[in-house]
Enzyme design. Structure first.
Site, mmCIF file in Angstrom:
data_model
loop_
_atom_site.group_PDB
_atom_site.id
_atom_site.type_symbol
_atom_site.label_atom_id
_atom_site.label_comp_id
_atom_site.label_asym_id
_atom_site.label_seq_id
_atom_site.Cartn_x
_atom_site.Cartn_y
_atom_site.Cartn_z
ATOM 1 N N LYS A 52 0.815 -1.185 -0.036
ATOM 2 C CA LYS A 52 0.092 -0.074 0.133
ATOM 3 C C LYS A 52 0.971 1.324 0.053
ATOM 4 O O LYS A 52 0.558 2.302 -0.793
ATOM 5 C CB LYS A 52 -0.970 0.158 1.128
ATOM 6 N N GLN A 96 -4.864 -1.605 9.637
ATOM 7 C CA GLN A 96 -4.637 -2.977 8.686
ATOM 8 C C GLN A 96 -5.103 -4.059 9.784
ATOM 9 O O GLN A 96 -5.014 -4.089 10.803
ATOM 10 C CB GLN A 96 -3.150 -3.081 8.764
ATOM 11 N N ASP A 119 -11.144 2.483 3.304
ATOM 12 C CA ASP A 119 -11.317 1.081 3.323
ATOM 13 C C ASP A 119 -12.965 0.813 2.942
ATOM 14 O O ASP A 119 -13.003 -0.246 2.697
ATOM 15 C CB ASP A 119 -10.857 0.261 4.466
#
Ligand code: NAD
Length: 290
Positions: A52, A96, A119
């Site tokens: 990422k 995460q 997200d």
């Protein structure tokens, strides 16, 4: 058999994002900025986070990685989220997953400001997505849609079977493909661990599109699908010999497929690309550029 090449599609999307960012920067604006929070030393998470951060650079974004020890408390993590929410120099944040046992992941997700939730897991974004409103769409599901769109795989009017009902993949992709979105309008069946085996087979054997996200290597075998199926393999499984495989017995099933995603190089790459699209959208929302 044709490959749905996630790398090729993601590279093309990221090149387009980088061009847009360059235009904004030429106009005198700062770069988009993503903040990544990583708790502990979970090896797969380390590799996802690295990918990422690298892709942020390729997209012309800035990013910062905040590492927290495995022992961090929920209260400390929630405090950090509040600081990031209040920081006008960051457009999007990801925490995460998975998180250690002492932390309730849903409480952490709920604490992220919806306008920074790239997200797409916050109830506000998930709800807006389900209602067909503008939202950050959950990144893996959005990435799958972008991949189907890139290769012009017909979706509207098709019968799609999703295997797995997680909040991050199965549930959102089943909603998105059945919605009246730019890519959608399919008739979708969502199956899960409580779906009787015979019913699962009935469904997958007549499906035009099968999307599998169960986390079991070799779960989809040739007898489960019809000739000409489009197969999207979301699974990422590390075998004992170190090899990375999906949920599909690729060598055996691929010859039956019209389209199939490889693992690696399929959905995983698209998840990261979709995160970049969401981050650009968060940035453009901030500067009212959308
Ligand atoms: P999960 O691991 O949270 O849950 C598994 C799902 O599979 C459950 O909904 C369960 O009902 C279903 N399931 C299990 N056994 C089944 C069976 N026999 N029949 C039907 N359904 C069954 O799901 P997840 O978080 O979506 O992860 C699934 C896989 O996708 C994992 O391998 C994960 O690593 C991978 N993943 C990949 C990406 C990516 O970017 N490529 C993103 C997220 C997850």
């Amino acid at each position: 058999m044709n490959l749905l090449d996630g790398k090729k599609c993601a590279d093309s999307l990221i090149a387009g994002i980088a061009k847009q960012v360059a235009r904004h920067v030429d106009f005198g604006l700062r770069k988009p900025h993503m903040t990544v929070v990583l708790v502990g030393n979970h090896a797969p998470s380390e590799s996802y986070v690295k990918s990422k951060v690298t892709t942020c650079t390729l997209s012309g974004f800035e990013s910062n990685l905040i590492r927290l020890p495995e022992t961090v408390t929920e209260k400390e993590l929630l405090w950090l989220i509040q600081q990031i929410n209040a920081d006008a120099s960051t457009d999007g944040v990801i925490v995460q997953l998975p998180l250690p046992k002492q932390i309730n992941a849903q409480r952490v997700i709920n604490a992220i400001a919806p306008e920074k939730d790239i997200d797409g897991f916050h109830p506000t974004n998930f709800g807006r997505m389900a209602l067909g409103q503008k939202a950050f769409r959950p990144a893996t599901a959005y990435g799958i849609c972008k991949l189907l769109q890139f290769y012009q795989v017909p979706v509207a009017g098709k019968h799609c079977v999703v295997i797995g009902r997680s909040n991050i993949v199965g549930k959102p992709i089943s909603i998105m493909l059945s919605n009246d979105f730019d890519i959608g309008n399919a008739t979708v069946t969502l199956t899960h661990i409580e779906t009787p085996r015979e019913l699962l087979l009935d469904e997958t054997r007549r499906a035009d599109i099968v999307i599998v996200a169960v986390g079991i290597p070799g779960f989809v075998t040739p007898d489960m699908v019809k000739d000409g199926v489009t197969l999207i393999d979301v699974g990422i499984n590390r075998l004992e010999n170190g090899k990375l495989v999906g949920d599909v017995d690729f060598a055996a099933v691929a010859p039956k497929c019209e389209w199939i995603t490889p693992v690696p190089g399929g959905v995983g790459r698209m998840t990261v690309a979709a995160l970049m699209i969401n981050t650009l959208m968060a940035y453009q929302n901030n500067f009212e550029l959308a």
